[in-house]
Design a protein around this motif. Structure first.
Motif, PDB file in Angstrom:
ATOM      1  N   GLY A  97       0.782  -1.224   0.000  1.00 24.79           N
ATOM      2  CA  GLY A  97       0.000   0.000   0.000  1.00 24.79           C
ATOM      3  C   GLY A  97       0.813   1.272   0.000  1.00 24.79           C
ATOM      4  N   SER A  98       2.074   1.177   0.270  1.00 25.55           N
ATOM      5  CA  SER A  98       2.921   2.367   0.245  1.00 25.55           C
ATOM      6  C   SER A  98       4.062   2.134  -0.728  1.00 25.55           C
ATOM      7  CB  SER A  98       3.481   2.665   1.637  1.00 25.55           C
ATOM      8  OG  SER A  98       4.397   1.661   2.021  1.00 25.55           O
ATOM      9  N   GLU A  99       4.877   3.146  -0.939  1.00 29.24           N
ATOM     10  CA  GLU A  99       5.945   3.039  -1.913  1.00 29.24           C
ATOM     11  C   GLU A  99       7.196   2.338  -1.382  1.00 29.24           C
ATOM     12  OE1 GLU A  99       3.556   4.107  -4.571  1.00 29.24           O
ATOM     13  OE2 GLU A  99       5.663   3.829  -5.143  1.00 29.24           O
ATOM     14  N   LYS A 100       7.271   2.128  -0.084  1.00 34.07           N
ATOM     15  CA  LYS A 100       8.489   1.529   0.456  1.00 34.07           C
ATOM     16  C   LYS A 100       8.567   0.066   0.049  1.00 34.07           C
ATOM     17  CE  LYS A 100       6.474   0.140   4.874  1.00 34.07           C
ATOM     18  NZ  LYS A 100       6.362   0.442   6.312  1.00 34.07           N
TER      19      LYS A 100
ATOM     20  N   LEU B  32      12.432   9.751  -3.048  1.00 33.43           N
ATOM     21  CA  LEU B  32      13.735   9.410  -2.474  1.00 33.43           C
ATOM     22  C   LEU B  32      13.520   8.559  -1.238  1.00 33.43           C
ATOM     23  CD1 LEU B  32      16.807  11.696  -2.113  1.00 33.43           C
ATOM     24  CD2 LEU B  32      16.064  10.328  -0.152  1.00 33.43           C
ATOM     25  N   TYR B  33      14.320   7.520  -1.094  1.00 33.74           N
ATOM     26  CA  TYR B  33      14.167   6.537  -0.027  1.00 33.74           C
ATOM     27  C   TYR B  33      15.512   6.350   0.678  1.00 33.74           C
ATOM     28  CZ  TYR B  33      10.575   5.229  -3.479  1.00 33.74           C
ATOM     29  OH  TYR B  33       9.551   5.237  -4.392  1.00 33.74           O
ATOM     30  N   TRP B  34      15.438   6.103   1.982  1.00 30.28           N
ATOM     31  CA  TRP B  34      16.603   5.662   2.748  1.00 30.28           C
ATOM     32  C   TRP B  34      16.313   4.274   3.310  1.00 30.28           C
ATOM     33  CZ3 TRP B  34      21.340   7.828   3.203  1.00 30.28           C
ATOM     34  CH2 TRP B  34      21.490   9.189   2.897  1.00 30.28           C
ATOM     35  N   TYR B  35      17.327   3.402   3.186  1.00 24.47           N
ATOM     36  CA  TYR B  35      17.259   2.057   3.740  1.00 24.47           C
ATOM     37  C   TYR B  35      18.529   1.797   4.540  1.00 24.47           C
ATOM     38  CZ  TYR B  35      13.632   1.072   0.216  1.00 24.47           C
ATOM     39  OH  TYR B  35      12.488   1.084  -0.562  1.00 24.47           O
ATOM     40  N   LEU B  91      21.716   2.910   2.581  1.00 23.73           N
ATOM     41  CA  LEU B  91      21.510   3.014   1.137  1.00 23.73           C
ATOM     42  C   LEU B  91      20.405   4.013   0.843  1.00 23.73           C
ATOM     43  CD1 LEU B  91      21.751  -0.762   0.742  1.00 23.73           C
ATOM     44  CD2 LEU B  91      23.014   0.716  -0.781  1.00 23.73           C
ATOM     45  N   CYS B  92      20.641   4.797  -0.170  1.00 24.21           N
ATOM     46  CA  CYS B  92      19.651   5.745  -0.653  1.00 24.21           C
ATOM     47  C   CYS B  92      19.180   5.282  -2.028  1.00 24.21           C
ATOM     48  CB  CYS B  92      20.291   7.131  -0.749  1.00 24.21           C
ATOM     49  SG  CYS B  92      19.259   8.406  -1.470  1.00 24.21           S
ATOM     50  N   ALA B  93      17.930   5.513  -2.336  1.00 22.28           N
ATOM     51  CA  ALA B  93      17.390   5.182  -3.659  1.00 22.28           C
ATOM     52  C   ALA B  93      16.487   6.313  -4.124  1.00 22.28           C
ATOM     53  CB  ALA B  93      16.613   3.870  -3.624  1.00 22.28           C
ATOM     54  N   SER B  94      16.352   6.457  -5.422  1.00 24.39           N
ATOM     55  CA  SER B  94      15.414   7.443  -5.952  1.00 24.39           C
ATOM     56  C   SER B  94      14.619   6.838  -7.097  1.00 24.39           C
ATOM     57  CB  SER B  94      16.135   8.716  -6.402  1.00 24.39           C
ATOM     58  OG  SER B  94      16.891   8.510  -7.583  1.00 24.39           O
TER      59      SER B  94
END
Lengths: 113, 117
Positions: A97-100, B32-35, B91-94
């Motif tokens: 349901g989310s983008e993660k 933008l995402y952080w993992y 890790l970063c992602a876009s």
């Protein structure tokens, strides 16, 4: 909550043979996506293949195919004609349901010459 | 074109110090995402930014962790009063803006390896 389970910590395959990496998932979202990523020892994450929950056909990308069995909640990755360069960690992931992305713990594939 | 870049590539710090990790996404990518990836583990989601919307902070493990993003460009992840359990690769992602019923591939950076002594 979403969960990805990869039950094979390590797999071995002979060069030129096919190998299947297992992935099962759990989600209550009616619409979701499943991904496979490759992580070589250098550490970068390389996108391999995507399967949408409503896709009628199994996804294929070159030597990679995804064996999607919705009723069993499995999304196994099949690599045909393994190459030495396929040795890496492989991660199954899902987006609901989310983008993660929610990732499994990974499978370490070793291709033997 | 240029991919996602992260700096520093390696960071060694002492327990209790603050650290800042930087991510430069691909130009034009609004998401933008952080993992975080601990040794031998899969990636854990930390935080997600999309345009001017409020970020999804649901993965941040404690209030010692925070992140900011300037518009649709650079993001910084800050860890205050670092602990040894914070040691991991960050890790970063876009990606392009999310599309209904489809997906946009997340492109990952090379990561920052953080070691807390």
């Amino acid at each position: 909550a979403q969960k990805i389970t990869q039950t094979q910590p390590g797999m071995f395959v002979q060069e030129k043979e096919a190998v299947t990496l297992d992935c099962t998932y759990d989600t209550s979202d009616p619409s979701y996506g499943l991904f496979w990523y490759k992580q070589p020892s250098s550490g970068e994450m390389i996108f391999l293949i995507y399967q949408g929950s409503y896709d009628q056909q199994n996804a294929t990308e070159g030597r990679y195919s995804l064996n999607f069995q919705k009723a069993r909640k499995s999304a196994n990755l099949v690599i045909s004609a393994s190459q030495l360069g396929d040795s890496a960690m492989y991660f199954c992931a899902m987006r609901g349901g989310s983008e993660k992305l929610v990732f499994g713990k990974g499978t370490k594939l070793t291709v033997n010459p | 074109g240029a991919g996602v870049s992260q700096s520093p590539s390696n960071k060694v710090t002492e327990k209790g110090k603050d650290v800042e990790l930087r991510c430069d996404p691909i130009s034009g990518h609004t998401a933008l995402y952080w993992y975080r990836q601990r040794l031998g583990q899969g990636l854990e989601f930390l935080i997600y930014f999309q345009g001017n919307s409020a970020p999804d902070k649901s993965g941040l493990p404690s209030d010692r962790f925070s992140a900011e993003r300037t518009g649709e460009s650079v993001s910084t992840l800050t860890i205050q009063r670092t602990q040894q359990e914070d040691s991991a690769v960050y890790l970063c992602a876009s990606s392009l803006a999310p599309q209904r019923g489809g997906y946009n591939e997340q492109f990952f950076g090379p990561g920052t390896r953080l070691t807390v002594l």
